[in-house]
Write an enzyme that holds these catalytic residues in place. Structure first.
Site, mmCIF file in Angstrom:
data_model
loop_
_atom_site.group_PDB
_atom_site.id
_atom_site.type_symbol
_atom_site.label_atom_id
_atom_site.label_comp_id
_atom_site.label_asym_id
_atom_site.label_seq_id
_atom_site.Cartn_x
_atom_site.Cartn_y
_atom_site.Cartn_z
ATOM 1 N N ASP A 46 0.738 -1.154 -0.028
ATOM 2 C CA ASP A 46 -0.050 -0.066 -0.070
ATOM 3 C C ASP A 46 0.805 1.236 -0.003
ATOM 4 O O ASP A 46 2.039 1.278 -0.501
ATOM 5 C CB ASP A 46 -0.718 -0.210 1.234
ATOM 6 N N HIS A 87 -3.608 4.966 4.714
ATOM 7 C CA HIS A 87 -4.473 3.593 4.091
ATOM 8 C C HIS A 87 -3.833 2.332 4.690
ATOM 9 O O HIS A 87 -4.292 1.473 5.237
ATOM 10 C CB HIS A 87 -4.206 3.849 2.737
ATOM 11 N N SER A 265 -11.504 -1.531 0.816
ATOM 12 C CA SER A 265 -10.018 -1.518 1.319
ATOM 13 C C SER A 265 -10.178 -2.354 2.564
ATOM 14 O O SER A 265 -9.058 -2.883 3.241
ATOM 15 C CB SER A 265 -9.670 -0.118 1.650
#
Lengths: 646, 104
Positions: A46, A87, A265
């Protein structure tokens, strides 16, 4: 019976839903039996992982990590203008946040180790993706990827040649040959009527495609449908519903904890965490065993909007939810007794050239291909897993096309859904759609591809140039599948987990990680700096010695033959200091012979220390003798010293 | 996320190509492949940036630092691809372009 002092654990409804019992991943029973992901490493591919956050640090695996954006081993996220690089840290927290540290939350597999590969925070190419998918692939067991091509309802994209090659290499050679497990999020294009079969990562047979459901078990507004969806798990829904509580970064506006993680996600890492629990109880599960166990144990549940269909093998699948909801309890109990599936068998039809017009709806173009027993003789393929169709179609507005595939059993898969946003005139050029809806069904028989134009153009404009059918499966017969289903149901009581029952597990292959040691730019810079520093000081000292000698050589006292020490004052400074500061000149050796002449050989380049007549100690005194009472040097001391100097 | 120019843009820091070199029989094929990649890079006026991850036989060739900017890009691209297309050791090659990827 599990209790954690983590302040946000009670809000983590996806782990243990007090408000709507059962609307969670059913993991506490597994934790009670000490299945927490121990010995398994999950890597979050990520925008980085802030591994210094206290919820992650104890479980962080530097050995499995790397930063491909900065090309160094530390995947720490870099704050940016959009304050967006949290994230990866959130995904990592879902997987392995440390329990009972009185901080934030708890991860699904809180006994596992989590690594980070930072690759999204900068220019990304096919070769970088390929590196990411196989980075430390003997250390990282599971690759959790909560990203993909744009979910704008008009993009058709996926891994390119190198990315595909790396996925294939990963399942062949990763994790000591059992195969890396690639978990991907199915996409957030629901509002643009996107479909994850237009996403090559979701479509790939090598990945576990995970969708999302909200706390009420419904498909959230952002979620996408597709025939290649394997299963779903929880995530946030609309504003009225709770999102996922997990660790957050603490850079910029981050506090180290968030209650707002959502989208597919958030679902993919939960699935990755559950797979880590499976691998703890059975490390030798292959990448296909994991897919099979998901298919066999995911549960269909009541959702009026979902088009559940039960296939010939008894598996229920829906384009919205895949084979249903993941349950950690079912996954782990199945893993405990799972014996490996037979090798992967495949069959590919020839490329079938059609060049046929695609009629306007409601009519459709139907093309058939019969797979005979003979065709399957070579591979031994009997029952299906993934079915792929590669098509080349021209059409002025790609989103108007609808493609359906019917397996021999009659099971329908909407492999190419119409997309109102997709006005791309380039059609499909060797694009591969896939479906998992025929899993476990017999492979032999006639496959039917039905294509129609649902656009509102008055004339038909689409042409099917060519297509090819590829079947993936194994030698398992439908009977084998039914037997395995029964066996698994008998395990769901948890008896095998309780009794310490263990099946033998082969150790796997020793596959060297071939990436040679590459010096990172930082290391290189450090080495260069140290090098320059060393060279500089070397030159400085050499100059100093040289100049020092030149001064001494040019000193009048020493120029005329052997040195006579200027009269020493009675004020001898600290003896040691004076002795040490004595300059080195040619002189006599202790036996009186002049070292210049015969006697002790002169050391090349270095003048021999002077022999001292009594009282000949003035020079050093004047320079370095501090003021103050001084004792005359004692001869015994002197002699010893004098000899030492000579 | 990745560059704003879409797939048509250059790789990070200039033009770059991935190449797949033909396997060689016998010992130390990795070193030989590495040497082949170096020679190919030199022939194409590029720099061998090393093997691509764990993919044996796949190498990344990049423009040397200080390369000239866009006005030459098209000429360099054509010239480079002519060399790669002609080279007997090259089984496959592909210019590396920026991929658009979004977090979900």
């Amino acid at each position: 019976s599990v209790h954690f002092n983590d302040p946000k654990y009670p809000q983590q409804w996806h782990l243990n839903n007090q408000r709507s019992p059962g609307r969670d991943i059913n993991v506490t029973g597994v934790w009670e039996r000490n299945v927490t992901g121990r010995g398994v490493t999950v890597v979050v591919v990520d925008d980085g992982v802030e591994h210094t956050v206290q919820d992650i640090a104890p479980n962080y695996s530097p050995e499995g990590s790397y930063d491909l954006n900065s090309n160094d081993p530390d995947p720490m996220p870099h704050p940016d203008a959009e304050n967006g690089n949290y994230h990866g840290t959130r995904c990592a927290g879902e997987i392995a946040a440390v329990p009972n540290n009185s901080f934030c939350a708890v991860g699904v597999a809180y006994g596992s180790r989590v690594a980070g590969i930072r690759v999204l925070d900068g220019p990304l190419t096919d070769s970088m993706e390929a590196v990411a998918f196989n980075k430390h692939y003997q250390i990282n067991d599971i690759y959790s990827c909560s990203w993909g091509p744009d979910d704008d309802g008009r993009t058709v994209d996926g891994p390119h040649q190198l990315g595909k090659a790396a996925l294939q290499h990963g399942v062949l050679a990763g994790r000591q040959g059992f195969g890396s497990i690639f978990v991907v999020a199915s996409g957030n294009g629901g509002q643009h009527s996107d479909n994850c079969n237009y996403d090559g990562y979701a479509n790939s047979i090598y990945t576990v495609t995970i969708g999302a459901v909200d706390e009420e078990g419904r498909m959230p507004f952002y979620a996408e449908e597709c025939a290649s969806m394997l299963a779903v798990t929880f995530s946030g829904g609309d504003k009225m519903l709770r999102s996922i509580v997990t660790t957050d970064w603490d850079l910029q506006k981050g506090t180290g904890c968030t209650e707002g993680h959502t989208g597919t996600s958030a679902a993919a890492p939960l699935a990755a965490g559950m797979i880590a629990l499976m691998l703890q109880v059975r490390p030798c599960l292959t990448w296909r065993d994991v897919q099979h166990i998901i298919v066999f144990t995911a549960t269909q549940y009541e959702d009026h909007h979902a088009d559940w269909a039960t296939n010939e093998a008894g598996f229920s699948h829906s384009h919205q939810h895949g084979f249903g909801l993941l349950s950690a309890w079912r996954l782990v109990n199945a893993a405990k007794i799972w014996t490996s599936v037979p090798y992967l068998a495949s069959y590919a039809s020839p490329v079938l050239k059609e060049n046929k017009a695609i009629p306007l709806s409601p009519c459709s173009l139907e093309v058939l291909w019969n797979v005979s027993r003979m065709d399957l003789e070579m591979s031994g393929l009997k029952t299906l897993e993934h079915v792929a169709v590669t098509v080349s179609i021209t059409h002025p507005r790609r989103g108007s096309l609808e493609l359906k595939l019917f397996c021999p059993s009659g099971m329908m898969s909407l492999i190419g859904a119409p997309r109102s946003m997709d006005s791309d005139p380039s059609g499909f050029d060797d694009w591969t759609f896939s479906t998992v809806r025929c899993w476990g069904e017999r492979a032999q028989g006639t496959y039917r591809l039905a294509i129609r134009d649902v656009g509102d153009e008055p004339f038909q404009a689409g042409i099917l140039r060519q297509w090819q059918l590829t079947l993936y499966g194994s030698v398992w017969t439908p009977v084998d599948i039914r037997d395995r289903q029964r066996l698994l149901e008998s395990a769901m009581s948890g008896k095998y987990l309780d009794e310490g029952f263990t099946l033998p597990c082969p150790p796997g292959l020793k596959i060297p990680e071939e990436d040679g040691y590459t010096i990172t730019p930082n290391t290189l810079k450090t080495l260069v700096l140290v090098g320059c520093f060393t060279v500089f000081w070397t030159i400085y000292y050499m100059l100093e010695v040289y100049l020092g000698q030149r001064n001494v050589a040019s000193h009048p006292v020493c120029r005329s033959g052997p040195c006579h020490w200027p009269q020493r004052s009675q004020k001898a400074g600290a003896e040691e200091t004076e002795l040490e500061s004595v300059p080195l000149c040619n002189s006599k050796d202790p036996a009186g012979a002049d070292a210049e002449g015969e006697g002790a050989p002169r050391r090349a380049g270095l003048p021999v220390p002077a022999v001292r007549e009594p009282g000949a100690w003035g020079l050093s005194q004047s320079r370095s003798a501090p003021d103050g009472p001084h004792q005359p040097l004692r001869p015994d001391l002197l002699r010893g010293r004098e000899e030492r100097i000579c | 996320l990745a560059g704003t120019d879409g797939p048509g843009a250059e790789g990070p820091g200039g033009l770059s190509w991935a190449v797949h070199l033909d396997k060689l029989e016998g010992e130390q094929e990795e070193e030989t492949l590495e040497q082949q990649a170096d020679a190919l890079a030199q022939a194409a006026g590029l720099v061998n940036a090393g093997r691509i991850g764990e993919l044996q036989g796949f190498y990344l060739l990049v423009q040397p630092a200080g390369h000239r900017q866009d006005e030459q890009a098209e000429a360099i691209r054509q010239q480079t691809e002519a060399v790669l297309a002609r080279h007997e050791a090259v089984r496959w090659y592909s210019e590396q372009r920026l991929l658009k990827r979004a977090k979900r």
